[in-house]
Design an enzyme around this catalytic site. Structure first.
Site, PDB file in Angstrom:
ATOM      1  CB  ALA A 280      -8.419  -6.639  10.521  1.00  0.00           C
ATOM      2  CE  LYS A 281      -5.463  -1.511  10.322  1.00  0.00           C
ATOM      3  NZ  LYS A 281      -4.366  -1.600   9.350  1.00  0.00           N
TER       4      LYS A 281
ATOM      5  CB  SER B   1      -5.807   1.155  13.603  1.00  0.00           C
ATOM      6  OG  SER B   1      -6.795   2.090  13.964  1.00  0.00           O
TER       7      SER B   1
ATOM      8  CG  ASN C 249       0.729   1.373   4.835  1.00  0.00           C
ATOM      9  OD1 ASN C 249       0.407   2.040   5.819  1.00  0.00           O
ATOM     10  ND2 ASN C 249       0.367   1.693   3.598  1.00  0.00           N
TER      11      ASN C 249
ATOM     12  CG  ASP D 260      -5.880  -8.096  -3.932  1.00  0.00           C
ATOM     13  OD1 ASP D 260      -5.704  -7.847  -2.718  1.00  0.00           O
ATOM     14  OD2 ASP D 260      -7.013  -8.175  -4.457  1.00  0.00           O
TER      15      ASP D 260
ATOM     16  CE1 TYR E  36      -8.767  -0.005   9.126  1.00  0.00           C
ATOM     17  CE2 TYR E  36      -8.853   0.671  11.426  1.00  0.00           C
ATOM     18  CZ  TYR E  36      -8.274   0.751  10.171  1.00  0.00           C
ATOM     19  OH  TYR E  36      -7.206   1.589   9.982  1.00  0.00           O
TER      20      TYR E  36
ATOM     21  CB  SER F  72       0.021   3.665  -4.572  1.00  0.00           C
ATOM     22  OG  SER F  72      -1.066   3.101  -3.868  1.00  0.00           O
TER      23      SER F  72
ATOM     24  N   GLY G  80       0.826  -1.208   0.000  1.00  0.00           N
ATOM     25  CA  GLY G  80       0.000   0.000   0.000  1.00  0.00           C
ATOM     26  C   GLY G  80       0.857   1.254   0.000  1.00  0.00           C
TER      27      GLY G  80
ATOM     28  CB  ILE H 190      -3.303   9.566   9.802  1.00  0.00           C
ATOM     29  CG1 ILE H 190      -2.757   8.892  11.078  1.00  0.00           C
ATOM     30  CG2 ILE H 190      -2.172  10.144   8.937  1.00  0.00           C
ATOM     31  CD1 ILE H 190      -2.029   9.782  12.055  1.00  0.00           C
TER      32      ILE H 190
HETATM   33  P1  NAP Z   1      -5.231   5.060   2.006  1.00  0.00           P
HETATM   34  O1  NAP Z   1      -4.843   6.475   1.783  1.00  0.00           O
HETATM   35  O2  NAP Z   1      -6.620   4.632   1.730  1.00  0.00           O
HETATM   36  O3  NAP Z   1      -4.208   4.127   1.175  1.00  0.00           O
HETATM   37  C1  NAP Z   1      -4.385   2.743   1.185  1.00  0.00           C
HETATM   38  C2  NAP Z   1      -3.223   2.091   0.467  1.00  0.00           C
HETATM   39  O4  NAP Z   1      -3.385   0.668   0.572  1.00  0.00           O
HETATM   40  C3  NAP Z   1      -3.164   2.422  -1.008  1.00  0.00           C
HETATM   41  O5  NAP Z   1      -1.810   2.474  -1.391  1.00  0.00           O
HETATM   42  C4  NAP Z   1      -3.851   1.203  -1.653  1.00  0.00           C
HETATM   43  O6  NAP Z   1      -3.429   0.945  -2.994  1.00  0.00           O
HETATM   44  C5  NAP Z   1      -3.373   0.107  -0.733  1.00  0.00           C
HETATM   45  N1  NAP Z   1      -4.195  -1.094  -0.735  1.00  0.00           N
HETATM   46  C6  NAP Z   1      -5.513  -1.219  -0.422  1.00  0.00           C
HETATM   47  N2  NAP Z   1      -5.921  -2.498  -0.566  1.00  0.00           N
HETATM   48  C7  NAP Z   1      -4.843  -3.197  -1.012  1.00  0.00           C
HETATM   49  C8  NAP Z   1      -4.628  -4.536  -1.376  1.00  0.00           C
HETATM   50  N3  NAP Z   1      -5.613  -5.446  -1.316  1.00  0.00           N
HETATM   51  N4  NAP Z   1      -3.398  -4.903  -1.789  1.00  0.00           N
HETATM   52  C9  NAP Z   1      -2.383  -4.007  -1.876  1.00  0.00           C
HETATM   53  N5  NAP Z   1      -2.532  -2.700  -1.542  1.00  0.00           N
HETATM   54  C10 NAP Z   1      -3.743  -2.310  -1.118  1.00  0.00           C
HETATM   55  O7  NAP Z   1      -4.969   4.636   3.521  1.00  0.00           O
HETATM   56  P2  NAP Z   1      -3.995   5.238   4.652  1.00  0.00           P
HETATM   57  O8  NAP Z   1      -4.773   6.159   5.484  1.00  0.00           O
HETATM   58  O9  NAP Z   1      -2.715   5.659   4.062  1.00  0.00           O
HETATM   59  O10 NAP Z   1      -3.795   3.910   5.523  1.00  0.00           O
HETATM   60  C11 NAP Z   1      -2.645   3.115   5.442  1.00  0.00           C
HETATM   61  C12 NAP Z   1      -2.672   2.112   6.602  1.00  0.00           C
HETATM   62  O11 NAP Z   1      -2.737   2.828   7.823  1.00  0.00           O
HETATM   63  C13 NAP Z   1      -3.871   1.181   6.584  1.00  0.00           C
HETATM   64  O12 NAP Z   1      -3.484  -0.101   7.019  1.00  0.00           O
HETATM   65  C14 NAP Z   1      -4.809   1.809   7.587  1.00  0.00           C
HETATM   66  O13 NAP Z   1      -5.670   0.853   8.154  1.00  0.00           O
HETATM   67  C15 NAP Z   1      -3.821   2.346   8.593  1.00  0.00           C
HETATM   68  N6  NAP Z   1      -4.355   3.421   9.425  1.00  0.00           N
HETATM   69  C16 NAP Z   1      -4.781   4.589   8.875  1.00  0.00           C
HETATM   70  C17 NAP Z   1      -5.282   5.572   9.708  1.00  0.00           C
HETATM   71  C18 NAP Z   1      -5.762   6.892   9.179  1.00  0.00           C
HETATM   72  O14 NAP Z   1      -6.341   7.661   9.968  1.00  0.00           O
HETATM   73  N7  NAP Z   1      -5.564   7.226   7.938  1.00  0.00           N
HETATM   74  C19 NAP Z   1      -5.371   5.360  11.081  1.00  0.00           C
HETATM   75  C20 NAP Z   1      -4.928   4.146  11.602  1.00  0.00           C
HETATM   76  C21 NAP Z   1      -4.418   3.178  10.760  1.00  0.00           C
HETATM   77  P3  NAP Z   1      -4.165   1.639  -4.283  1.00  0.00           P
HETATM   78  O15 NAP Z   1      -3.625   3.056  -4.323  1.00  0.00           O
HETATM   79  O16 NAP Z   1      -3.738   0.825  -5.446  1.00  0.00           O
HETATM   80  O17 NAP Z   1      -5.630   1.603  -4.010  1.00  0.00           O
END
Ligand code: NAP
Length: 241
Positions: free
Chosen positions: A156-157, A140, A88, A59, A153, A10, A8, A186
């Site tokens: 899983a976490k 998380s 991630n 994936d 969620y 990207s 993840g 975030i």
């Molecule tokens: P995001 O902006 O939605 O980005 C998600 C990333 O995961 C993207 O790069 C996406 O790829 C990739 N992804 C999704 N499904 C996938 C799969 N099946 N295989 C490979 N890649 C996959 O999310 P984020 O906020 O950066 O979150 C990143 C991590 O931090 C996650 O695990 C999330 O649960 C955790 N987190 C986030 C927050 C928050 O507040 N944002 C808080 C706690 C934990 P594509 O670009 O190709 O779709």
């Protein structure tokens, strides 16, 4: 050569992690599932730092996809290995449990938990042989405290945190550390549908965190200086819960 693989990578936190690791001079393999344009942008940003970046689309919820992609990568890189793995990739599919569909439950578990299992097991052997490695799992606050509307969620976490603690003990003798990072709110695509003005009132620091702030913590855990930290879950939540 030692590489970092960020699942993840990207967008959002994963992109910031790729850039931060690259700033420390580590070549980066950027995984993603569908967003080619965002992945290309991350690659460009890493390369602008003068560091090697490669895209590896798979994936994380599909074991055969992971196997194929990592086999291909190893064929092209016979002398290289992944020394830093950042698990991630993650998705949200929120719903109250009473209304939750089977797919909402299984998609979230498969991406976060099964993704961690399949990718990590695949790369662990090389780390064990080389007697060095860093694994950082993106958990998380929801996995520590539970969040209504997120039984999938949170489960899983929480499971990822349990696996982090167990694996850390298995591989510590081989100088591999395994830690989890537990962010609160975030700013990223994942949280853009949330009511930030209201929710930030719950955060003692008074704002959502930035992806770069999470990336700095991940990069520290991936560094040689963090060799004595393992099996930990480190919150990064602006003082929240
Ligand atoms: P995001 O902006 O939605 O980005 C998600 C990333 O995961 C993207 O790069 C996406 O790829 C990739 N992804 C999704 N499904 C996938 C799969 N099946 N295989 C490979 N890649 C996959 O999310 P984020 O906020 O950066 O979150 C990143 C991590 O931090 C996650 O695990 C999330 O649960 C955790 N987190 C986030 C927050 C928050 O507040 N944002 C808080 C706690 C934990 P594509 O670009 O190709 O779709």
């Amino acid at each position: 050569m030692k590489y970092a693989l960020v699942t993840g990578g990207s967008r959002g936190i994963g992109r910031a992690v790729c850039i931060k690791l690259a700033a420390a001079g580590i070549p980066v393999v950027i995984n993603y599932v569908s967003n080619d344009e965002a992945a290309r942008q991350t690659k460009e940003e890493v390369e602008r730092l003068g560091v090697k970046a490669e895209l590896l689309k798979f994936d994380a919820a599909k074991p055969e996809d992971i196997e194929r992609a990592l086999n291909d990568w190893e064929t092209v890189h016979p002398d290289d290995y992944v020394d830093v793995l950042v698990n991630n990739a993650g998705i949200r599919k929120d719903n109250l449990m009473i209304f939750m569909q089977n797919e909402e439950w299984s998609d979230v578990l498969q991406t976060t938990l099964n993704g961690f299992f399949y990718v990590t097991r695949r790369l662990l052997k090389n780390m064990m042989t080389r007697r060095h490695g860093r694994i950082v799992n993106m958990a998380s606050l929801s996995g520590l405290n539970g969040m209504p509307g997120q039984t999938n969620y949170s489960a899983a976490k929480a499971a990822l945190i349990g696996a982090t603690k167990a694996l850390a003990q298995e591989v510590a003798p081989r100088k591999i550390t395994v830690n989890a990072v537990a962010p609160g709110f975030i700013e990223s695509d994942m949280t853009k549908d949330l009511n930030e003005a209201e929710l930030k009132k719950l955060v003692p620091v008074g704002r959502f965190g930035k992806c770069e702030e999470v990336a700095a913590l991940v990069a520290f855990l991936a560094s040689d200086e963090a060799a004595y930290i393992t099996g930990e879950v480190i919150k990064i939540s602006g003082g929240m819960g």
